[in-house]
Design an enzyme around this catalytic site. Structure first.
Site, PDB file in Angstrom:
ATOM      1  N   HIS A   1       7.907  67.174   9.435  1.00  0.00           N
ATOM      2  CA  HIS A   1       8.023  68.403   8.644  1.00  0.00           C
ATOM      3  C   HIS A   1       8.879  68.192   7.403  1.00  0.00           C
ATOM      4  O   HIS A   1       9.502  69.131   6.919  1.00  0.00           O
ATOM      5  CB  HIS A   1       8.546  69.537   9.534  1.00  0.00           C
ATOM      6  CG  HIS A   1       7.619  69.815  10.676  1.00  0.00           C
ATOM      7  ND1 HIS A   1       6.465  70.548  10.522  1.00  0.00           N
ATOM      8  CD2 HIS A   1       7.636  69.390  11.962  1.00  0.00           C
ATOM      9  CE1 HIS A   1       5.822  70.581  11.681  1.00  0.00           C
ATOM     10  NE2 HIS A   1       6.506  69.888  12.564  1.00  0.00           N
TER      11      HIS A   1
ATOM     12  N   GLU B   1      30.410  57.106  10.951  1.00  0.00           N
ATOM     13  CA  GLU B   1      31.849  57.232  10.749  1.00  0.00           C
ATOM     14  C   GLU B   1      32.578  55.898  10.688  1.00  0.00           C
ATOM     15  O   GLU B   1      33.612  55.803  10.038  1.00  0.00           O
ATOM     16  CB  GLU B   1      32.485  58.158  11.792  1.00  0.00           C
ATOM     17  CG  GLU B   1      32.504  57.630  13.203  1.00  0.00           C
ATOM     18  CD  GLU B   1      33.292  58.537  14.144  1.00  0.00           C
ATOM     19  OE1 GLU B   1      32.835  58.732  15.279  1.00  0.00           O
ATOM     20  OE2 GLU B   1      34.352  59.032  13.746  1.00  0.00           O
TER      21      GLU B   1
ATOM     22  N   ASN C   1      54.409  67.929   9.796  1.00  0.00           N
ATOM     23  CA  ASN C   1      52.974  67.957  10.110  1.00  0.00           C
ATOM     24  C   ASN C   1      52.519  69.396   9.996  1.00  0.00           C
ATOM     25  O   ASN C   1      53.247  70.305  10.405  1.00  0.00           O
ATOM     26  CB  ASN C   1      52.711  67.503  11.557  1.00  0.00           C
ATOM     27  CG  ASN C   1      52.729  66.012  11.703  1.00  0.00           C
ATOM     28  OD1 ASN C   1      52.996  65.292  10.743  1.00  0.00           O
ATOM     29  ND2 ASN C   1      52.465  65.537  12.907  1.00  0.00           N
ATOM     30  N   GLY C   2      51.290  69.604   9.507  1.00  0.00           N
ATOM     31  CA  GLY C   2      50.766  70.963   9.402  1.00  0.00           C
ATOM     32  C   GLY C   2      50.589  71.363   7.956  1.00  0.00           C
ATOM     33  O   GLY C   2      50.628  70.520   7.052  1.00  0.00           O
TER      34      GLY C   2
ATOM     35  N   LYS D   1      42.464  61.091  13.688  1.00  0.00           N
ATOM     36  CA  LYS D   1      42.120  61.222  15.097  1.00  0.00           C
ATOM     37  C   LYS D   1      42.185  62.670  15.555  1.00  0.00           C
ATOM     38  O   LYS D   1      41.360  63.141  16.307  1.00  0.00           O
ATOM     39  CB  LYS D   1      43.068  60.349  15.932  1.00  0.00           C
ATOM     40  CG  LYS D   1      42.774  60.380  17.432  1.00  0.00           C
ATOM     41  CD  LYS D   1      41.449  59.731  17.751  1.00  0.00           C
ATOM     42  CE  LYS D   1      41.079  59.801  19.212  1.00  0.00           C
ATOM     43  NZ  LYS D   1      39.630  59.574  19.383  1.00  0.00           N
TER      44      LYS D   1
ATOM     45  N   GLU E   1      24.943  61.903  18.571  1.00  0.00           N
ATOM     46  CA  GLU E   1      26.191  61.184  18.782  1.00  0.00           C
ATOM     47  C   GLU E   1      26.075  59.739  18.261  1.00  0.00           C
ATOM     48  O   GLU E   1      26.985  59.213  17.633  1.00  0.00           O
ATOM     49  CB  GLU E   1      26.576  61.220  20.278  1.00  0.00           C
ATOM     50  CG  GLU E   1      27.814  60.453  20.662  1.00  0.00           C
ATOM     51  CD  GLU E   1      29.069  60.827  19.869  1.00  0.00           C
ATOM     52  OE1 GLU E   1      29.066  61.821  19.129  1.00  0.00           O
ATOM     53  OE2 GLU E   1      30.054  60.069  19.974  1.00  0.00           O
TER      54      GLU E   1
ATOM     55  N   LYS F   1      28.445  58.239  15.336  1.00  0.00           N
ATOM     56  CA  LYS F   1      29.281  57.052  15.601  1.00  0.00           C
ATOM     57  C   LYS F   1      29.034  55.997  14.538  1.00  0.00           C
ATOM     58  O   LYS F   1      29.958  55.401  14.017  1.00  0.00           O
ATOM     59  CB  LYS F   1      28.909  56.517  16.996  1.00  0.00           C
ATOM     60  CG  LYS F   1      29.991  55.940  17.801  1.00  0.00           C
ATOM     61  CD  LYS F   1      30.933  56.887  18.484  1.00  0.00           C
ATOM     62  CE  LYS F   1      31.394  58.060  17.722  1.00  0.00           C
ATOM     63  NZ  LYS F   1      32.164  59.038  18.429  1.00  0.00           N
TER      64      LYS F   1
ATOM     65  N   ARG G   1      46.023  57.932  14.557  1.00  0.00           N
ATOM     66  CA  ARG G   1      45.742  59.311  14.174  1.00  0.00           C
ATOM     67  C   ARG G   1      45.132  59.395  12.778  1.00  0.00           C
ATOM     68  O   ARG G   1      44.583  60.424  12.395  1.00  0.00           O
ATOM     69  CB  ARG G   1      47.036  60.127  14.209  1.00  0.00           C
ATOM     70  CG  ARG G   1      47.584  60.320  15.607  1.00  0.00           C
ATOM     71  CD  ARG G   1      48.981  60.862  15.576  1.00  0.00           C
ATOM     72  NE  ARG G   1      49.058  62.198  15.032  1.00  0.00           N
ATOM     73  CZ  ARG G   1      49.116  63.315  15.760  1.00  0.00           C
ATOM     74  NH1 ARG G   1      49.097  63.235  17.066  1.00  0.00           N
ATOM     75  NH2 ARG G   1      49.186  64.488  15.190  1.00  0.00           N
TER      76      ARG G   1
ATOM     77  N   CYS H   1      48.563  63.525  10.369  1.00  0.00           N
ATOM     78  CA  CYS H   1      49.930  63.045  10.164  1.00  0.00           C
ATOM     79  C   CYS H   1      50.633  62.795  11.499  1.00  0.00           C
ATOM     80  O   CYS H   1      50.337  63.435  12.499  1.00  0.00           O
ATOM     81  CB  CYS H   1      50.723  64.083   9.399  1.00  0.00           C
ATOM     82  SG  CYS H   1      49.937  64.611   7.887  1.00  0.00           S
TER      83      CYS H   1
ATOM     84  N   TRP I   1      48.573  61.998   6.259  1.00  0.00           N
ATOM     85  CA  TRP I   1      47.138  62.072   5.970  1.00  0.00           C
ATOM     86  C   TRP I   1      47.000  63.188   4.943  1.00  0.00           C
ATOM     87  O   TRP I   1      47.230  64.362   5.247  1.00  0.00           O
ATOM     88  CB  TRP I   1      46.377  62.399   7.258  1.00  0.00           C
ATOM     89  CG  TRP I   1      44.888  62.302   7.138  1.00  0.00           C
ATOM     90  CD1 TRP I   1      44.125  61.172   7.253  1.00  0.00           C
ATOM     91  CD2 TRP I   1      43.971  63.375   6.908  1.00  0.00           C
ATOM     92  NE1 TRP I   1      42.797  61.478   7.099  1.00  0.00           N
ATOM     93  CE2 TRP I   1      42.670  62.826   6.885  1.00  0.00           C
ATOM     94  CE3 TRP I   1      44.103  64.740   6.712  1.00  0.00           C
ATOM     95  CZ2 TRP I   1      41.527  63.583   6.687  1.00  0.00           C
ATOM     96  CZ3 TRP I   1      42.956  65.504   6.512  1.00  0.00           C
ATOM     97  CH2 TRP I   1      41.683  64.932   6.501  1.00  0.00           C
TER      98      TRP I   1
HETATM   99  C1  F6R Z   1      34.237  61.271  16.196  1.00  0.00           C
HETATM  100  C2  F6R Z   1      35.362  62.061  16.649  1.00  0.00           C
HETATM  101  C3  F6R Z   1      35.491  63.444  16.156  1.00  0.00           C
HETATM  102  C4  F6R Z   1      36.148  64.345  17.222  1.00  0.00           C
HETATM  103  C5  F6R Z   1      36.431  65.737  16.631  1.00  0.00           C
HETATM  104  C6  F6R Z   1      37.033  66.668  17.661  1.00  0.00           C
HETATM  105  O1  F6R Z   1      34.224  60.028  16.815  1.00  0.00           O
HETATM  106  O2  F6R Z   1      36.195  61.601  17.374  1.00  0.00           O
HETATM  107  O3  F6R Z   1      34.258  63.970  15.752  1.00  0.00           O
HETATM  108  O4  F6R Z   1      35.305  64.443  18.330  1.00  0.00           O
HETATM  109  O5  F6R Z   1      37.303  65.615  15.549  1.00  0.00           O
HETATM  110  O6  F6R Z   1      38.242  66.179  18.133  1.00  0.00           O
HETATM  111  P1  F6R Z   1      38.850  66.673  19.496  1.00  0.00           P
HETATM  112  O7  F6R Z   1      37.941  66.217  20.585  1.00  0.00           O
HETATM  113  O8  F6R Z   1      40.207  66.049  19.589  1.00  0.00           O
HETATM  114  O9  F6R Z   1      38.902  68.170  19.409  1.00  0.00           O
END
Ligand code: F6R
Length: 606
Positions: free
Chosen positions: A502, A486, A99-100, A601, A479, A483, A27, A2, A75
């Protein structure tokens, strides 16, 4: 997650709120709304979906006039995304954005219902709005104080009281909030990019402080009513950094910003050709004396930690345990004052990482944060901080933040290996020089990005995909796979290449493309054997490896060649094609690249 904004000043408030909310879109959100206080009337407008829906609804309402208001992108956590569940919540007297998460909302709701209140939404936020209304008898601070004493959980609140024109009240606990200062105007926001268009000057509101923005001037007090003088901070990010700058998406822009981000992050920590992280307070002596190193983070940041583990263990011969923060918190980790816990986070606000930090501190371990956002909770609470200097990362899918996180791990590994006597000064200098050369090689890879576009065109219709690798290449596969899934919504898994046999190889058919990362030359033959195994099961194979290495057609359907540097540093180069493949696949599938579905985000809830 949010986003909160608020504005008091001479400008058209609705326009400022919409502009600022747009800067927080990254976000992640599923609905949005604003409330404007003008002439003793609070006018609210909310809409499910994108901000464009809200703008359209405001237009249909004939616009909302005023100079004081609050706004929110939601969100969903409590209750589905809907107009009704969107913020602001409240009534004719009080309106809030939140927020929260309010953890005791059920108990509070029952109590309020007994007092005759009815609820129209499924949110925890509506309970706070009703509680404020219940305690309000003409004194906003008293109502806020009493409400604060009742609610449990995390919150950042922006509040309007009908009877107090041109005034926003704000309070927070464990959810970030800034109060920004303009010329005769003031703002609240959950994140710096929201206010950059108007000002760079801001205050960080601390837990338990109340902010009052009246007639464009911000003041602060404790819950007991004592005034507080706060330090005015200046954001070192500019508007340009928060704009797309000609790129189609923030993600593509941020991938291209990686060479600069690496330079800005490592340059201040290389002194006379040697790594030097003492600026954060961790000396060579301390580094050498830690018994165990833990790395705790979530998602991509955790993947950066896995690269860190491989590199630190290989070079410094110190064992490193990497944990997903949500698991670390509840596995009762064994920690002592001689241990170092490294918390990695772009936002510095990730709830699980923050709690893992608090747990580590409670158990006496030393904590070092690798964080991108200045002044964020994790940065402030850790014993030591190494900031990454990636600038604002707007795209939900993290790219440049990951890159600089691993750059910092390399510096730590070099310095630790040197402190432990595992490498001599010459080797340490050589590795540090190699690290400094990474940006120019990334530029070379970026200039050949049509390779990745081609691979994306082959993957676009896939439903499942495998990424394989060994050692550091396996760390990187994780990674690459995250990527892709997502942002393209294609199901993918990363696998240690040797582990496929396995069980998982039973999934491999001509419908299961495999991307193999093969940059570690001591493991080259072994991984290539694994590629042959999947090829024999008719998988389409794509290999990311050194440019100079020839791969036979019967092994790989397509090779992406990248420049060669020390194998240890190859992840910094090899991740770039993986990012680009994910990006182009998402574009080809017509997805919202920067704002993938269901994602936020900054994950500020558990
Ligand atoms: C994926 C991504 C997330 C963040 C994770 C941690 O592309 O961005 O997996 O890496 O939510 O977020 P931070 O780094 O802000 O703690």
């Amino acid at each position: 997650m949010c986003g909160i904004v608020g504005y008091v000043g001479a400008r058209d408030c609705t326009q400022v709120l919409l502009d600022s909310l747009a800067k927080l879109e990254y976000r992640g959100y599923d609905s949005a709304g604003i409330a404007v206080l003008d002439n003793d009337v609070i006018t609210t407008c909310k809409a499910q979906g994108r901000l464009a829906n809200l703008e359209e609804r405001i237009r249909q309402q004939g616009g909302i006039k005023g100079h004081c208001g609050i706004g929110h992108t939601r969100w969903a956590t409590h209750g589905e995304p809907s107009d009704i569940n969107s913020h602001p919540h409240g009534n004719a007297v009080v309106s809030i954005v939140h927020n929260g998460i309010i953890e005791n909302y059920k108990t509070l709701k029952e109590r309020l219902e007994k007092k005759g209140y009815t609820f129209i939404s499924q949110t925890d936020t509506e309970i706070v709005a009703k509680l404020l209304d219940y305690y309000y008898n003409g004194d906003p601070i008293e109502a806020i104080r009493k409400t604060e004493a009742r609610i449990e959980g995390s919150y950042a609140l922006g509040i309007l009281f009908r009877d107090f024109p041109n005034t926003i009240y704000s309070i927070r606990k464990d959810s970030p909030l800034i109060v920004a200062k303009g010329d005769g105007e003031a703002f609240i926001a959950s994140d710096v990019p929201a206010i950059l268009k108007y000002t760079k000057e801001y205050y960080l509101l601390e837990s338990g402080e109340i902010a009052i923005l009246h007639e464009g001037v911000a003041s602060f007090m404790t819950l007991d009513g004592d005034p507080i003088e706060k330090e005015l901070l200046v954001a070192n990010w500019d508007m340009e950094a928060a704009e797309k700058g000609g790129y189609e998406h923030f993600m593509l822009k941020e991938i291209h910003e990686q060479p600069t981000a690496i330079k800005t992050t490592i340059a201040p920590r290389i002194v006379d050709g040697m790594p030097d992280i003492e600026e954060c307070g961790v000396t060579l002596q301390m580094l050498k004396n830690f018994n165990n190193i833990f790395v705790v983070a979530c998602g991509t940041a955790m993947h950066a930690g896995i690269v860190g583990k491989y590199v630190i263990e290989k070079l410094a011969r110190v064992s490193v345990t990497v944990d997903v923060a949500s698991e670390f918190r509840y596995r009762n980790p064994i920690l002592s004052p001689d241990d170092l816990v490294i918390l990695v986070s772009q936002s510095g606000e990730t709830a699980d990482t923050k709690e893992a930090l608090r747990l580590s501190k409670d158990r006496g371990a030393k904590t070092l944060a690798i964080v991108n956002v200045k002044g964020s909770s994790i940065a402030r609470e850790a014993d030591y901080v190494l900031y990454t200097h990636a600038g604002p990362e707007i795209s939900v899918a993290s790219t440049k933040a990951y890159m600089v996180q691993i750059a910092v791990f390399y510096l730590i590994a070099f310095e630790l290996a040197y402190a432990k006597g595992q490498i001599d000064e010459d080797e340490c200098r050589r590795l540090t020089k190699e690290l400094s050369s990474v940006p120019k090689f990334i530029d070379v890879i970026l200039a050949q990005k049509d390779n990745c576009q081609y691979v994306a065109s082959k993957l676009v219709n896939a439903e499942n995909l495998l990424y394989i690798g060994r050692g550091l290449d396996y760390a990187l596969s994780m990674e690459g796979s995250l990527k892709l899934k997502e942002i393209s919504y294609i199901h993918s898994e990363s696998y240690a290449a040797g582990e496929l046999k396995h069980g998982t190889i039973s999934l491999v058919t001509d419908q299961m493309p495999v991307i193999a990362v093969v940059t570690q030359r001591d493991l080259f033959d072994k991984t290539i054997s694994n590629v042959k195994e999947v090829k024999a099961r008719k998988a389409q194979t794509f290999i990311v490896t050194h440019q100079y290495i020839n791969i036979d057609d019967d092994v790989a359907d397509y090779k992406i060649g990248i420049p060669t540097i020390d194998d240890m540093l190859m992840p910094m180069l090899a991740v770039v094609p993986l990012q680009l493949i994910a990006y182009y696949t998402s574009v080809l599938r017509g997805n919202d690249v920067d704002k993938p579905r269901n994602l936020a985000k900054s994950v500020t809830v558990e």
